[in-house]
Enzyme design. Structure first.
Site, PDB file in Angstrom:
ATOM      1  N   TYR A 146       0.857  -1.409  -0.415  1.00 43.10           N
ATOM      2  CA  TYR A 146      -0.050  -0.064  -0.312  1.00 43.10           C
ATOM      3  C   TYR A 146       1.237   1.218   0.160  1.00 43.10           C
ATOM      4  CZ  TYR A 146      -3.503   3.561   1.370  1.00 43.10           C
ATOM      5  OH  TYR A 146      -4.351   4.324   1.502  1.00 43.10           O
ATOM      6  N   GLU A 148       4.122   1.554  -1.051  1.00 45.55           N
ATOM      7  CA  GLU A 148       4.646   2.147  -1.693  1.00 45.55           C
ATOM      8  C   GLU A 148       4.641   1.756  -2.792  1.00 45.55           C
ATOM      9  OE1 GLU A 148       8.453   2.703  -1.715  1.00 45.55           O
ATOM     10  OE2 GLU A 148       7.601   2.567   0.445  1.00 45.55           O
ATOM     11  N   ASN A 175      -5.869   9.404   8.468  1.00 42.13           N
ATOM     12  CA  ASN A 175      -7.830   8.011   9.017  1.00 42.13           C
ATOM     13  C   ASN A 175      -8.423   9.074   8.967  1.00 42.13           C
ATOM     14  OD1 ASN A 175      -5.101   7.867  10.481  1.00 42.13           O
ATOM     15  ND2 ASN A 175      -6.081   6.210  10.642  1.00 42.13           N
ATOM     16  N   ASN A 191     -14.152  -0.611  13.167  1.00 44.72           N
ATOM     17  CA  ASN A 191     -13.819  -2.237  14.332  1.00 44.72           C
ATOM     18  C   ASN A 191     -14.328  -1.785  15.759  1.00 44.72           C
ATOM     19  OD1 ASN A 191     -12.718  -4.774  13.392  1.00 44.72           O
ATOM     20  ND2 ASN A 191     -11.797  -4.301  14.583  1.00 44.72           N
ATOM     21  N   GLY A 206      -1.337  -3.740  21.246  1.00 43.63           N
ATOM     22  CA  GLY A 206      -0.159  -2.573  21.807  1.00 43.63           C
ATOM     23  C   GLY A 206      -1.678  -2.464  23.099  1.00 43.63           C
ATOM     24  N   ASP A 207      -0.676  -1.623  23.894  1.00 41.73           N
ATOM     25  CA  ASP A 207      -1.001  -0.371  24.537  1.00 41.73           C
ATOM     26  C   ASP A 207      -2.432   0.598  24.851  1.00 41.73           C
ATOM     27  OD1 ASP A 207       0.166   1.169  23.432  1.00 41.73           O
ATOM     28  OD2 ASP A 207       1.856   1.188  25.266  1.00 41.73           O
ATOM     29  N   GLN A 210      -0.384   4.602  20.858  1.00 43.96           N
ATOM     30  CA  GLN A 210      -0.501   4.729  19.429  1.00 43.96           C
ATOM     31  C   GLN A 210      -1.713   5.865  18.963  1.00 43.96           C
ATOM     32  OE1 GLN A 210      -1.185   1.985  20.205  1.00 43.96           O
ATOM     33  NE2 GLN A 210      -1.903   0.843  18.252  1.00 43.96           N
ATOM     34  N   ARG A 212      -3.461   8.947  16.514  1.00 42.61           N
ATOM     35  CA  ARG A 212      -3.559   9.291  15.089  1.00 42.61           C
ATOM     36  C   ARG A 212      -4.907  10.299  15.602  1.00 42.61           C
ATOM     37  NH1 ARG A 212      -0.542   6.092  15.343  1.00 42.61           N
ATOM     38  NH2 ARG A 212      -0.901   3.502  13.735  1.00 42.61           N
ATOM     39  N   PRO A 275       2.709   2.010  13.070  1.00 40.74           N
ATOM     40  CA  PRO A 275       3.084   3.915  13.073  1.00 40.74           C
ATOM     41  C   PRO A 275       2.137   4.496  14.544  1.00 40.74           C
ATOM     42  CG  PRO A 275       2.239   3.547  11.437  1.00 40.74           C
ATOM     43  CD  PRO A 275       1.462   2.193  11.668  1.00 40.74           C
TER      44      PRO A 275
END
Length: 335
Positions: A146, A148, A175, A191, A206-207, A210, A212, A275
């Site tokens: 996606y 590249e 986003n 989701n 994860g925690d 992250q 957005r 990310p």
């Protein structure tokens, strides 16, 4: 003068909203939507009753027509990691092959518009990310089909502009969420809402710290409309379009839980190469599109999206009375 326009991916989430805006144009004579219905759904444009609109269910990379178009808007590509990571070759074909093919259908002097992505910045070492930032990317990583293919399509268009004077508009979308997202889309907000309305368990990878920049679809399409055709501007891109208010994935999940009693967050191992942050520097966008900005807060946007999803889940269950399940949600990260 009557204009002919082609939109690839026009049955998709953002594409269908863009189609609605295009049909408000008084100068629009013909609008052709090309969509293979891989991630787009025909239901997204079924509300339209306009003789100017026609749908061609075909791949963007192989669509053929004797007609040439004044404007082409290339949106045909999955945007959710769970979709493009399953079919990377198809994703690359949709972006690069689609652009190469659709360019042959553009009238001389016509305009080619492309929705690129904030993913071209990779896992950024600079925040917020300006258009001049070259990114921290992995060209052979799990997201590379996606990332590249979007980067390569940008290169194709800007080199075509340099060599032949092609009129282009390249937007880098951050986003985006809102109504008309697939129930099984796999990205964070859709989701979380789908899970809250079905299993009641929201999976956070994860925690959840992250972050957005969550842009409600109407705000994002406002920016695209102005950049692609409405405003008389000479700037061709790339142009960041998104919301520059950063919010963590966990905060979004907890907010969805607050709207759906009985739902809860469950943490899972981190997704590969997710990310850590994503936020647009909108300095250039505010100069090119004065007065534009993301006006819908994530709280308001999530509420609006939740109500739309309630209707979709209810309709799906009504059509499948023997089962209370909905289509399985694919794993999600902070995408």
């Amino acid at each position: 003068m009557s204009r002919s326009v082609l939109v690839s991916g026009g049955c998709g989430f953002i594409g269908s909203h863009l189609v609605d805006r295009l049909l408000l144009r008084a100068d629009l004579g013909k609008l052709v939507v090309v969509d293979n219905l891989w991630t787009g759904v025909q239901q997204n444009i079924e509300h339209i009753n306009d003789p100017r609109l026609s749908l061609e269910v075909q791949d963007a990379e192989s669509f053929a027509s004797h007609q040439r178009f004044d404007e082409i808007m290339h949106l045909a590509s999955p945007a959710s990691p769970s979709w493009y990571m399953r079919e990377p070759v198809r994703t690359i074909k949709a972006n690069i092959g689609g652009a190469l093919n659709l360019l042959t259908l553009l009238k001389p002097g016509g305009r080619f518009c492309f929705t690129s992505t904030s993913e071209v910045y990779g896992d950024p070492l600079v925040s917020p990310q300006p258009e001049s930032y070259r990114g921290s990317v992995d060209c052979i990583g799990p997201r590379s089909s996606y990332d590249e293919s979007k980067r390569c399509t940008e290169a194709l268009l800007f080199e075509s502009q340099r060599i032949s004077g092609l009129d282009i508009r390249v937007a880098r979308l951050f986003n985006t969420y809102g109504p008309r997202t697939r129930i099984d889309d796999g990205r964070a907000i859709s989701n979380f809402i789908s899970q809250a309305l079905t299993t009641g368990i929201l999976t956070v990878y994860g925690d959840g710290l992250q972050s957005r920049s969550w842009g409600y679809v109407e705000d994002i399409v406002d920016g695209l409309e102005r950049f692609f055709w409405r405003d008389n501007i000479s700037y061709r891109g790339p142009l960041n379009i998104g919301n520059d208010c950063e919010v963590s994935v966990l905060e979004i999940a907890n907010f969805v839980c607050s709207l759906v009693p009985g739902s809860r967050v469950e943490h899972h191992p981190p997704a590969p190469q997710d990310p850590t942050n994503r936020c647009p520097d909108l300095t250039l966008a505010r100069r090119v599109l004065p007065g534009w900005g993301a006006k819908v807060s994530y709280q308001e946007g999530v509420r609006l999206t939740l109500e739309w999803f309630r209707e979709q889940v209810s309709e799906w269950r009504s059509a499948n009375m023997e089962s209370s399940a909905v289509p399985a949600m694919r794993p999600v990260s902070g995408a």
